[in-house]
Design a protein around this motif. Structure first.
Motif, short mmCIF file in Angstrom:
data_model
loop_
_atom_site.label_atom_id
_atom_site.label_comp_id
_atom_site.label_asym_id
_atom_site.label_seq_id
_atom_site.Cartn_x
_atom_site.Cartn_y
_atom_site.Cartn_z
N GLY A 78 -7.98 1.68 -8.24
CA GLY A 78 -7.36 2.41 -7.49
C GLY A 78 -5.81 2.35 -7.17
O GLY A 78 -5.25 2.00 -6.07
N SER A 79 -5.31 1.94 -8.31
CA SER A 79 -3.81 1.54 -8.43
C SER A 79 -2.96 2.63 -7.76
O SER A 79 -1.63 2.04 -7.43
N THR A 94 -8.97 -1.07 -4.14
CA THR A 94 -7.84 -1.20 -4.83
C THR A 94 -7.62 -2.76 -5.32
O THR A 94 -6.59 -3.28 -5.88
N PRO A 113 -9.62 5.65 -7.28
CA PRO A 113 -10.95 4.88 -7.29
C PRO A 113 -11.99 5.51 -7.83
O PRO A 113 -12.15 6.88 -7.89
N ARG A 131 -2.21 1.42 -4.03
CA ARG A 131 -1.42 0.15 -3.86
C ARG A 131 -0.56 -0.39 -5.10
O ARG A 131 -0.93 -0.49 -6.13
N PHE A 185 1.00 -1.02 0.02
CA PHE A 185 0.07 -0.09 0.05
C PHE A 185 0.77 1.24 0.21
O PHE A 185 2.04 1.23 0.74
#
Length: 239
Positions: free
Chosen positions: A128-129, A124, A207, A132, A111
């Motif tokens: 939502g890369s 993620t 996200p 993480r 993360f």
């Protein structure tokens, strides 16, 4: 300038000083794909072979793995030089990912945000890369593969995006895909995996963003060895 080296097991190094990026002691090293063994290696494989996947099937990806037998550090710009063919289509949206695996083949991640609870896990998992880190990725539409000779370097390909070059049936073309800069350390026994797919392997960066839907159909084929020696070029720091 300063950079970070991740080992994704709690031994990350941050704020490493350097006079340039990549550092001067980095050598661009080709790891050739071998479709027969699904391995990556510094020696070109004997003979040609192919590996492919149906973009509508499961799995809809192909991967190649190498295991490091000594401490290895990658820092700089990776790129994928692939010979590809579209069976049943005249174009391909191609996505590639370089990820670190432990000695047992488990993908290692980390993360980048302090919130690592259930909600962060959820957003993620397939998106939502930015929150993480799962590896270094890149993408290219094959019909937009033309290189800009004025801007492209051996380490970082640059494309003109000023023409559309569709594929003919049975045509095999080579393309270069730049991946995000990398800073990873591998301990003896740990592995690196190159994944190629017709869909995004990380999902959206933020996200809630709408995920891109590739215009893919048919079967994606990667050629290896001989006159079609596909390779992953990695920035290896001198030991």
């Amino acid at each position: 300038m300063r950079y970070s080296l991740l080992d994704l097991r709690g031994g990350d190094q941050v704020n490493v000083p350097a006079d340039q990026f990549p550092p001067a002691d980095v050598t661009s090293t080709k790891y050739y794909l071998d479709a027969r063994t699904r391995a990556l290696g510094t020696a070109m494989p004997d003979g040609e072979a192919t590996a492919g996947c149906d973009v509508a099937a499961t799995p809809d990806l192909v991967s190649f793995v190498t295991r490091f037998d000594q401490e290895t550090t990658l820092v700089g710009y990776p790129k994928a030089h692939l010979w590809v063919e579209a069976d049943g289509s005249d174009d391909m949206d191609l996505f590639v990912l370089v990820q670190k695996l432990d000695a047992y083949g488990t993908p290692l991640q980390a993360f980048t945000a302090l919130n690592r609870g259930a909600v962060a896990q959820d957003v993620t998992e397939r998106g939502g890369s930015i929150l993480r880190y799962k590896g270094s990725d890149g993408r290219l539409r094959v019909s937009m593969r033309h290189l800009d000779k004025a801007l492209a370097t051996d380490d970082v390909p640059a494309h003109t995006f000023d023409r559309v070059e569709k594929l003919s049936p049975g045509e095999i073309v080579d393309l270069e895909i730049d991946l995000l800069p990398i800073g990873l350390t591998f301990h003896p026994g740990e592995q690196l995996r190159l994944v190629a797919s017709g869909r995004s392997l990380l999902g959206t960066m933020m996200p809630g963003n709408r995920e891109y839907t590739p215009a893919n159909s048919g079967r994606h084929i990667i050629h290896t060895g001989g006159d079609h020696a596909s390779y992953l070029q990695l920035p290896v720091q001198d030991a």
